[in-house]
Write a protein that holds these residues in place. Sequence first.
Motif, PDB file in Angstrom:
ATOM      1  N   ASP A 373       0.839  -0.982   0.192  1.00  0.00           N
ATOM      2  CA  ASP A 373      -0.300   0.314   0.214  1.00  0.00           C
ATOM      3  C   ASP A 373       1.416   1.115  -0.516  1.00  0.00           C
ATOM      4  O   ASP A 373       0.441   2.137  -0.309  1.00  0.00           O
ATOM      5  N   LYS A 374       2.159   1.650   0.747  1.00  0.00           N
ATOM      6  CA  LYS A 374       2.434   2.657   0.499  1.00  0.00           C
ATOM      7  C   LYS A 374       3.839   1.919  -0.365  1.00  0.00           C
ATOM      8  O   LYS A 374       4.717   3.200  -0.305  1.00  0.00           O
ATOM      9  N   MET A 375       4.424   1.334  -0.997  1.00  0.00           N
ATOM     10  CA  MET A 375       5.314   0.686  -1.841  1.00  0.00           C
ATOM     11  C   MET A 375       6.770   0.955  -1.098  1.00  0.00           C
ATOM     12  O   MET A 375       7.540   1.972  -1.004  1.00  0.00           O
ATOM     13  N   GLU A 376       7.019   0.480  -0.149  1.00  0.00           N
ATOM     14  CA  GLU A 376       7.695   0.218   1.567  1.00  0.00           C
ATOM     15  C   GLU A 376       8.465  -0.621   2.064  1.00  0.00           C
ATOM     16  O   GLU A 376       7.885  -1.338   1.742  1.00  0.00           O
ATOM     17  N   LEU A 377      10.022  -0.215   1.916  1.00  0.00           N
ATOM     18  CA  LEU A 377      10.413  -1.571   2.150  1.00  0.00           C
ATOM     19  C   LEU A 377      11.028  -1.758   3.987  1.00  0.00           C
ATOM     20  O   LEU A 377      11.759  -0.530   4.205  1.00  0.00           O
ATOM     21  N   GLU A 378      10.882  -2.386   4.726  1.00  0.00           N
ATOM     22  CA  GLU A 378      10.587  -2.196   6.138  1.00  0.00           C
ATOM     23  C   GLU A 378      11.952  -3.309   6.586  1.00  0.00           C
ATOM     24  O   GLU A 378      11.246  -4.525   6.336  1.00  0.00           O
ATOM     25  N   LYS A 379      13.139  -2.814   7.240  1.00  0.00           N
ATOM     26  CA  LYS A 379      14.037  -3.508   7.865  1.00  0.00           C
ATOM     27  C   LYS A 379      13.832  -4.347   9.102  1.00  0.00           C
ATOM     28  O   LYS A 379      13.113  -3.443  10.036  1.00  0.00           O
ATOM     29  N   ILE A 380      13.065  -5.925   9.042  1.00  0.00           N
ATOM     30  CA  ILE A 380      12.501  -6.229  10.625  1.00  0.00           C
ATOM     31  C   ILE A 380      13.390  -7.007  11.233  1.00  0.00           C
ATOM     32  O   ILE A 380      13.047  -7.355  12.651  1.00  0.00           O
ATOM     33  N   TRP A 381      13.912  -7.870  10.760  1.00  0.00           N
ATOM     34  CA  TRP A 381      15.480  -7.845  11.389  1.00  0.00           C
ATOM     35  C   TRP A 381      16.570  -8.390  10.488  1.00  0.00           C
ATOM     36  O   TRP A 381      16.629  -8.178   9.379  1.00  0.00           O
ATOM     37  N   VAL A 382      18.225  -8.383  11.434  1.00  0.00           N
ATOM     38  CA  VAL A 382      19.574  -8.335  11.658  1.00  0.00           C
ATOM     39  C   VAL A 382      20.046  -9.748  11.933  1.00  0.00           C
ATOM     40  O   VAL A 382      19.464  -9.529  13.525  1.00  0.00           O
ATOM     41  N   ALA A 383      20.240 -10.015  11.703  1.00  0.00           N
ATOM     42  CA  ALA A 383      20.680 -11.465  12.685  1.00  0.00           C
ATOM     43  C   ALA A 383      22.026 -11.882  12.118  1.00  0.00           C
ATOM     44  O   ALA A 383      22.311 -12.258  10.775  1.00  0.00           O
ATOM     45  N   ASP A 384      22.511 -12.487  12.659  1.00  0.00           N
ATOM     46  CA  ASP A 384      24.225 -12.814  12.726  1.00  0.00           C
ATOM     47  C   ASP A 384      24.588 -14.177  13.356  1.00  0.00           C
ATOM     48  O   ASP A 384      23.880 -15.382  13.703  1.00  0.00           O
TER      49      ASP A 384
END
Length: 384
Positions: A373-384
């Motif tokens: 709906d917003k044409m946006e990408l949200e970073k929800i997890w950065v894992a190592d």
Amino acid sequence: MIKRNKTLQIIVILFLSVLGVVFYQYNRTDPIISLSVSTDGRYVISAHASRKSDLYFPKGQLTLWDIEKKEKKILADHANAYSASFIPDSHEFMWQDDKKVVHIQNVDGQELEKFNHFWVAGHLMSADKSFYLSTNEYGELYKGYGEKLIPIYTDAISILPLTLSMTKDYFLLSGNAGLPENKPVAETDLTANPINPSESKKRSYDGVTLWDRHTLKPVARLWGNVGKTTGLISPDGNWVVTGGENWGNYMWEIDNITTNRKKLSLNYDNIPDKFKNKQISTISVIAIAFVTDTEFVMLRQSSEKDGFGDELAALYTVGDPWIKAYVEIGNNPSISTNYYQRNLSVSSAPKAHILVTGQATGGGINVYKYHPDKMELEKIWVAD
């Protein structure tokens, strides 16, 4: 007594420090070479190898990531780094060990099947498990395994990277493409025999070729790309999208494949003000990922260092060559498209709007949620 207590404290601290280092080393993973997301966007399976590994036969850890719980579990340390692949509409995945045995197991740790095979540079299986497609490091294609192994294309002498994509009617093999001078948009009058027993290969369908899943015959050879090329069939089954080394990024409508080829725009004049200071380049595309059944991002060569390289990716929709929007992919940590042989280190679950990449500088993952709906990408997890 006080001195003794301090000594004991120091010993405990040292012990915990050593324990922490051991735990970190045990759980540390090498860079991801291939990964795959389950259809529902819940799990990721990844296969890893250090950059010092053999280019054609890299091997390393196999890791399962639970996005919902934000958990990581190393399942093996001897996986073919090209072999991580989820079976559609399930929580079952495939991987191959260093003895060339392909394993099918589920996220609960249960092994469902295994079979001997050649060393794969990529493989896919249909949701009902009736169709197993695999390619070796030369770009040769086969259906099935064991006594039911059927050659599809053996007239190949391609080089890595290779990309497989499959729908209910077609499959696509993309690899190193030759010069397209004086070539049509697509060749459909394909008469060369794809099964060539000779040692002298003609590479008759190398590059980007669309195949019929029912007849196992080539449908169209697609021209426009040069050099290392990646490609996907859109989840709606109607388009082929490619990108690669010569900046030639294209899409073909499958039902009108000889007439409807569109070259994707690289015009960045419409970047919104909020992204004016964010970097986006026109360098080579390493991977393509669909974030819905019809919308996709082109991921270009990233930096070897965190904090450098592209921060944005262009978003397109099938049928339209113009950039629809820009999404923030970020460069800290830098994503895993830092060299061509990591084209399989990006995967997505279009219906769940989940995109996952590896990391350029480590063995972790970046997980994104796309909001149509917003044409946006949200970073929800950065894992190592």
